[in-house]
Structure formats: structure tokens, C-alpha cells
Write a protein that holds these residues in place. Structure first.
Motif, PDB file in Angstrom:
ATOM      1  N   ASN A  91       0.817  -1.211   0.000  1.00 50.54           N
ATOM      2  CA  ASN A  91       0.000   0.000   0.000  1.00 50.54           C
ATOM      3  C   ASN A  91       0.852   1.263   0.000  1.00 50.54           C
ATOM      4  O   ASN A  91       0.337   2.369  -0.100  1.00 50.54           O
ATOM      5  CB  ASN A  91      -0.925   0.016   1.221  1.00 50.54           C
ATOM      6  CG  ASN A  91      -1.998  -1.043   1.124  1.00 50.54           C
ATOM      7  OD1 ASN A  91      -2.415  -1.410   0.036  1.00 50.54           O
ATOM      8  ND2 ASN A  91      -2.435  -1.549   2.262  1.00 50.54           N
TER       9      ASN A  91
ATOM     10  N   SER B 200       2.833   4.132  -1.424  1.00 52.32           N
ATOM     11  CA  SER B 200       2.671   4.784  -2.726  1.00 52.32           C
ATOM     12  C   SER B 200       3.885   4.610  -3.632  1.00 52.32           C
ATOM     13  O   SER B 200       3.773   4.731  -4.854  1.00 52.32           O
ATOM     14  CB  SER B 200       2.376   6.277  -2.530  1.00 52.32           C
ATOM     15  OG  SER B 200       3.411   6.890  -1.780  1.00 52.32           O
TER      16      SER B 200
ATOM     17  N   ASP C 155      -5.964   8.348  -8.658  1.00 51.11           N
ATOM     18  CA  ASP C 155      -5.652   9.285  -7.571  1.00 51.11           C
ATOM     19  C   ASP C 155      -6.598   9.128  -6.384  1.00 51.11           C
ATOM     20  O   ASP C 155      -6.184   9.266  -5.225  1.00 51.11           O
ATOM     21  CB  ASP C 155      -5.706  10.725  -8.091  1.00 51.11           C
ATOM     22  CG  ASP C 155      -4.437  11.117  -8.829  1.00 51.11           C
ATOM     23  OD1 ASP C 155      -3.348  10.754  -8.349  1.00 51.11           O
ATOM     24  OD2 ASP C 155      -4.524  11.784  -9.873  1.00 51.11           O
TER      25      ASP C 155
ATOM     26  N   PHE D 103      -5.760   6.873  -3.462  1.00 50.95           N
ATOM     27  CA  PHE D 103      -4.846   7.332  -2.418  1.00 50.95           C
ATOM     28  C   PHE D 103      -5.516   8.259  -1.401  1.00 50.95           C
ATOM     29  O   PHE D 103      -4.935   8.584  -0.385  1.00 50.95           O
ATOM     30  CB  PHE D 103      -3.661   8.077  -3.046  1.00 50.95           C
ATOM     31  CG  PHE D 103      -2.756   7.185  -3.849  1.00 50.95           C
ATOM     32  CD1 PHE D 103      -1.829   6.353  -3.235  1.00 50.95           C
ATOM     33  CD2 PHE D 103      -2.827   7.178  -5.229  1.00 50.95           C
ATOM     34  CE1 PHE D 103      -0.994   5.538  -3.966  1.00 50.95           C
ATOM     35  CE2 PHE D 103      -1.992   6.357  -5.978  1.00 50.95           C
ATOM     36  CZ  PHE D 103      -1.073   5.530  -5.347  1.00 50.95           C
ATOM     37  N   THR D 104      -6.714   8.704  -1.707  1.00 47.27           N
ATOM     38  CA  THR D 104      -7.323   9.707  -0.836  1.00 47.27           C
ATOM     39  C   THR D 104      -8.723   9.350  -0.336  1.00 47.27           C
ATOM     40  O   THR D 104      -9.154   9.859   0.697  1.00 47.27           O
ATOM     41  CB  THR D 104      -7.433  11.055  -1.578  1.00 47.27           C
ATOM     42  OG1 THR D 104      -8.189  10.879  -2.791  1.00 47.27           O
ATOM     43  CG2 THR D 104      -6.055  11.584  -1.925  1.00 47.27           C
TER      44      THR D 104
ATOM     45  N   GLU E 252      -4.995   6.606   6.505  1.00 47.78           N
ATOM     46  CA  GLU E 252      -3.573   6.870   6.367  1.00 47.78           C
ATOM     47  C   GLU E 252      -2.844   6.539   7.661  1.00 47.78           C
ATOM     48  O   GLU E 252      -3.304   6.836   8.749  1.00 47.78           O
ATOM     49  CB  GLU E 252      -3.332   8.340   5.999  1.00 47.78           C
ATOM     50  CG  GLU E 252      -3.906   8.731   4.653  1.00 47.78           C
ATOM     51  CD  GLU E 252      -3.467  10.126   4.223  1.00 47.78           C
ATOM     52  OE1 GLU E 252      -2.727  10.759   5.008  1.00 47.78           O
ATOM     53  OE2 GLU E 252      -3.860  10.550   3.145  1.00 47.78           O
TER      54      GLU E 252
ATOM     55  N   LEU F   2      -1.319   3.130   3.099  1.00 46.81           N
ATOM     56  CA  LEU F   2      -2.752   3.283   2.923  1.00 46.81           C
ATOM     57  C   LEU F   2      -3.467   1.941   3.034  1.00 46.81           C
ATOM     58  O   LEU F   2      -2.963   0.921   2.582  1.00 46.81           O
ATOM     59  CB  LEU F   2      -3.033   3.900   1.549  1.00 46.81           C
ATOM     60  CG  LEU F   2      -2.313   5.240   1.316  1.00 46.81           C
ATOM     61  CD1 LEU F   2      -2.306   5.577  -0.162  1.00 46.81           C
ATOM     62  CD2 LEU F   2      -2.992   6.332   2.104  1.00 46.81           C
TER      63      LEU F   2
ATOM     64  N   ARG G 298      -6.255  -0.307   1.717  1.00 44.87           N
ATOM     65  CA  ARG G 298      -7.084  -0.387   0.512  1.00 44.87           C
ATOM     66  C   ARG G 298      -8.454  -0.995   0.772  1.00 44.87           C
ATOM     67  O   ARG G 298      -9.311  -0.985  -0.102  1.00 44.87           O
ATOM     68  CB  ARG G 298      -6.371  -1.231  -0.556  1.00 44.87           C
ATOM     69  CG  ARG G 298      -5.236  -0.516  -1.222  1.00 44.87           C
ATOM     70  CD  ARG G 298      -4.733  -1.294  -2.403  1.00 44.87           C
ATOM     71  NE  ARG G 298      -4.009  -2.481  -1.998  1.00 44.87           N
ATOM     72  CZ  ARG G 298      -3.548  -3.391  -2.840  1.00 44.87           C
ATOM     73  NH1 ARG G 298      -3.757  -3.277  -4.116  1.00 44.87           N
ATOM     74  NH2 ARG G 298      -2.871  -4.440  -2.405  1.00 44.87           N
TER      75      ARG G 298
END
Length: 206
Positions: free
Chosen positions: A106, A108, A150, A153-154, A159, A168, A170
Motif C-alpha cells: 500500500n 505509494s 488518484d 490514495f485519498t 492513512e 494506505l 485499501r
């Protein structure tokens, strides 16, 4: 019973891999070209982002550049069995290395960005990593990659911070997708194939 189920699995897998052409998902497509040049089988892949936003492909699925310590040759190698190679009821076995990236996928940094309009190309020698049987045979070859966008990731992620990097979670996230290549049909003469390891072995014996 186990053999019967295995035959059924091969049948449905074969039907699936023969079924489609190049599929575009979220603006991303994967083009595959396979050619035999004498004793080498070269597979060239091109990941194309025709969409309007960035996408990220999972790095452990991409070939990595290596340098042979015996011959100083530079070559690309897979980290696992990425290609699906079928001839009738035979699934060609992967005999290459397997990479262990360690850490958390996870992270990045495990993902390679492809911007809109960009292409990511790679080329590998399949006979270095797959055990093709002898004789002339018709094959169907395909590959697929995992992607995220994107929002992955948000959105809907928790986090966590560790050693200055962002990790992160998932779970429950829908902003990830898989894209399959076209399924390339080719006749391959297995009698003349030579792997890179056979070439190195000949060098060492001189």
C-alpha cells in the motif's frame, strides 16, 4: 476427481483468454506483441493512458532491469508469472525468479504513475522465464496489470505514517482496476529455443 476439476479449470481459463480483444478500462489499454527471433521469444508490452487523469500501475508487475555478473549483459526480468501462455490444454510453466519487495504494497512508492497521453513500454525474453515444450505449437499469450487512480490514495482509506512514508489501507476501496492485453496468437518452434541461462552456461564452459 482432482484431475477432472483441473481439466475443467483449464477449459474455462482457455475460453476466457481466447474470448476478448484489447479491453480499455478507465482510459487505459495494454497492447501486446510477441515475436520469435530464431531462438528467442520477445514479448513487447505497451501500457497506454488515453484517459484524462493520472493512473498508477503496480511496480512489482513490471519487468526490472538487471545486469548479468558473468557476461555484463543487461536484460529485463519478471518478478513472477505475469504472462498467461496456453497451447491447447497446456499452460506453460513459469520458471523464472520471484521478487520480494518487502514492506507494505500500500506504500505509494510501489506504484508507477502514467500521466494522460503517456505510454509505458517494456520488452522481455519469454523463453528465459517460461518452459516452452518442444515442437511447433500454436500459443495464445496474454498479460494483465493492476492499476489505481488518484482517488485510491485519498478516498475511503486510512492513512498511517511510518518512517516518513504514507501507507494506505485499501480495504473497501473501489478505485482500483485491472486491464488485460489483447490475446496474441503465435506459432512457436520450441525445438530451437535457447534461454539466456544456456547462453551464460556456454560462456562459463569456455
Amino acid at each position: 476427481m482432482r484431475i477432472h476439476l483441473f481439466i475443467i479449470a483449464i477449459f474455462f481459463y482457455t475460453q476466457n483468454i481466447l474470448a476478448g480483444e484489447t479491453i480499455t478500462s478507465n482510459g487505459v489499454k495494454v497492447e501486446l506483441l510477441v515475436i520469435q527471433q530464431n531462438e528467442i521469444i520477445i514479448a513487447k508490452t505497451e501500457i497506454v493512458n488515453d484517459g484524462k487523469s493520472d493512473v498508477y500501475v503496480y511496480k512489482p508487475q513490471l519487468p526490472i532491469l538487471k545486469k548479468d555478473k558473468n557476461s555484463a549483459d543487461v536484460y529485463y526480468e519478471l518478478c513472477g508469472s505475469m504472462f498467461k501462455i496456453i497451447s491447447n490444454d497446456i499452460i506453460v510453466k513459469y520458471v523464472g525468479d520471484r521478487c520480494h519487495y518487502g514492506g507494505n504494497d500500500n506504500d505509494s512508492s510501489y506504484w508507477s504513475k502514467i500521466r494522460p497521453g503517456e505510454k509505458l513500454t517494456s520488452s522481455v525474453n519469454l523463453n528465459d522465464m517460461y518452459s516452452f515444450p518442444a515442437g511447433r505449437r500454436n500459443y495464445v499469450i496474454g498479460i494483465r496489470y493492476d492499476f489505481v487512480n488518484d482517488a485510491w490514495f485519498t478516498k475511503k482509506v486510512k492513512e498511517e505514517h511510518k518512517e516518513g512514508k504514507t501507507y494506505l489501507n485499501r480495504e473497501g476501496n473501489s478505485n482500483e482496476f485491472t486491464v488485460s492485453s489483447n490475446h496474441y496468437k503465435i506459432e512457436i518452434d520450441g525445438d530451437i529455443l535457447k534461454s539466456r541461462y544456456e547462453y551464460i552456461d556456454r560462456l562459463l564452459r569456455k
